[in-house]
Write an enzyme that holds these catalytic residues in place. Structure first.
Site, PDB file in Angstrom:
ATOM      1  N   ASP A 169       0.944  -1.180  -0.008  1.00  0.00           N
ATOM      2  CA  ASP A 169       0.082  -0.011   0.034  1.00  0.00           C
ATOM      3  C   ASP A 169       0.929   1.294   0.054  1.00  0.00           C
ATOM      4  O   ASP A 169       1.841   1.483   0.984  1.00  0.00           O
ATOM      5  CB  ASP A 169      -0.946  -0.033   1.372  1.00  0.00           C
ATOM      6  N   HIS A 199       4.915  -7.645  -0.450  1.00  0.00           N
ATOM      7  CA  HIS A 199       4.667  -9.046  -0.746  1.00  0.00           C
ATOM      8  C   HIS A 199       5.289  -9.018  -2.350  1.00  0.00           C
ATOM      9  O   HIS A 199       5.632  -8.020  -3.077  1.00  0.00           O
ATOM     10  CB  HIS A 199       3.041  -9.054  -0.986  1.00  0.00           C
ATOM     11  N   SER A 243       8.578   3.076   4.218  1.00  0.00           N
ATOM     12  CA  SER A 243       9.889   3.075   3.421  1.00  0.00           C
ATOM     13  C   SER A 243       9.349   3.254   2.073  1.00  0.00           C
ATOM     14  O   SER A 243       8.576   3.701   1.530  1.00  0.00           O
ATOM     15  CB  SER A 243      10.674   2.095   4.018  1.00  0.00           C
TER      16      SER A 243
END
Length: 280
Positions: free
Chosen positions: A84, A142, A247
């Site tokens: 996200d 992911h 990050s």
């Protein structure tokens, strides 16, 4: 690769201090207050996660797990967002040059270091996407596509902030900061690099398939890992690791492989399509 010792910068020290605080498990009433204060201050949407009071430390809240598996675009050729995040920049590389943000460039030769000097040339004139995770975003990353992990490099560095203001101000920010570089291949042997970039107050970045890789630690030398003996395949959508704060994730693909179908300054969610992979 040069075995260059990287001095510990003040940003690393501050991040380690913050990491110790975020790891500490305070008595339940105090921890609940801290967690709720963080959620309210940043406006976190907790609808997909457990209640704030259930996390025993701030880092557990940072690295919160989704209660239900997020829908993942499993269409053939779909490259999904691994996180996200905001897409700060994306598009074609101009030889070895990508945009950090409009008006600020970085070189993938410098980003990937001398360890990947030869391999970087296969990415020239390819495509890239920069994903910035703010402190309020879901902090797990992911796999964006089914890929084989061929090697990894932990490159120690500084931990400057990676928000929009810093991207506009700090030259070659991604090159200066600590990072984990993953060299990956598709089933048709096409090369993709995934680069995980540390930032201020990111106490650690973790890699799910190799616990030996420890960031923002006392190890200040680059460390290279190869995975030849037992191939590591990770399927699209599977967990790759997590940041202990917000990050950046960078995806770099060789020419004519990745067609970017998202835009810069767009907020994307893990699981949705951001590119099309042309492997034939």
């Amino acid at each position: 690769m040069e075995n260059t010792y990287i001095k510990k910068h003040w940003t690393n020290i501050v991040s380690q201090w913050f990491g110790h605080f975020a790891d500490h498990e305070f008595p339940s009433p105090i921890q609940s207050f801290i967690n709720h204060a963080y959620v309210n201050l940043l406006g976190l949407d907790m609808s997909e996660f457990a209640p704030p009071s259930t996390y025993p430390s701030l880092n557990k809240l940072f690295t919160r797990e989704l209660k239900k598996r997020r829908p993942v675009d499993m269409r053939s050729g779909a490259l999904i967002s691994p996180v996200d995040a905001y897409v700060t920049e994306c598009g074609p590389l101009h030889k070895d040059i990508a945009m950090q943000i409009k008006g600020m460039e970085y070189s993938i030769d410098d980003l990937l270091t001398l360890q990947y000097a030869k391999e970087a040339k296969s990415i020239y004139d390819g495509s890239y996407i920069n994903f910035y995770l703010s402190p309020k975003d879901y902090h797990r990353y992911h796999m964006p596509y089914k890929l084989r992990i061929a090697s990894a490099l932990h490159q120690p560095g500084k931990l400057y902030p990676v928000n929009f203001a810093s991207l506009k101000r700090q030259k070659e920010l991604f090159v200066e900061n600590e990072r984990i570089i993953l060299e990956c291949f598709t089933e048709h042997g096409k090369r993709v690099f995934i680069v995980l970039v540390g930032a201020l107050n990111v106490g650690r970045m973790t890699i799910a398939f190799d616990p030996r890789i420890k960031t923002n630690a006392d190890r200040r030398m680059p460390t290279y890992y190869r995975y030849d003996k037992k191939p590591i395949w990770i399927h699209k959508g599977d967990l790759l690791g997590m940041f202990m704060m917000g990050s950046t994730v960078l995806i770099l693909a060789e020419p004519e492989l990745l067609e970017v179908v998202t835009n810069d300054r767009t907020h994307v969610r893990f699981g949705e399509r951001v590119g099309i992979m042309h492997e034939a």
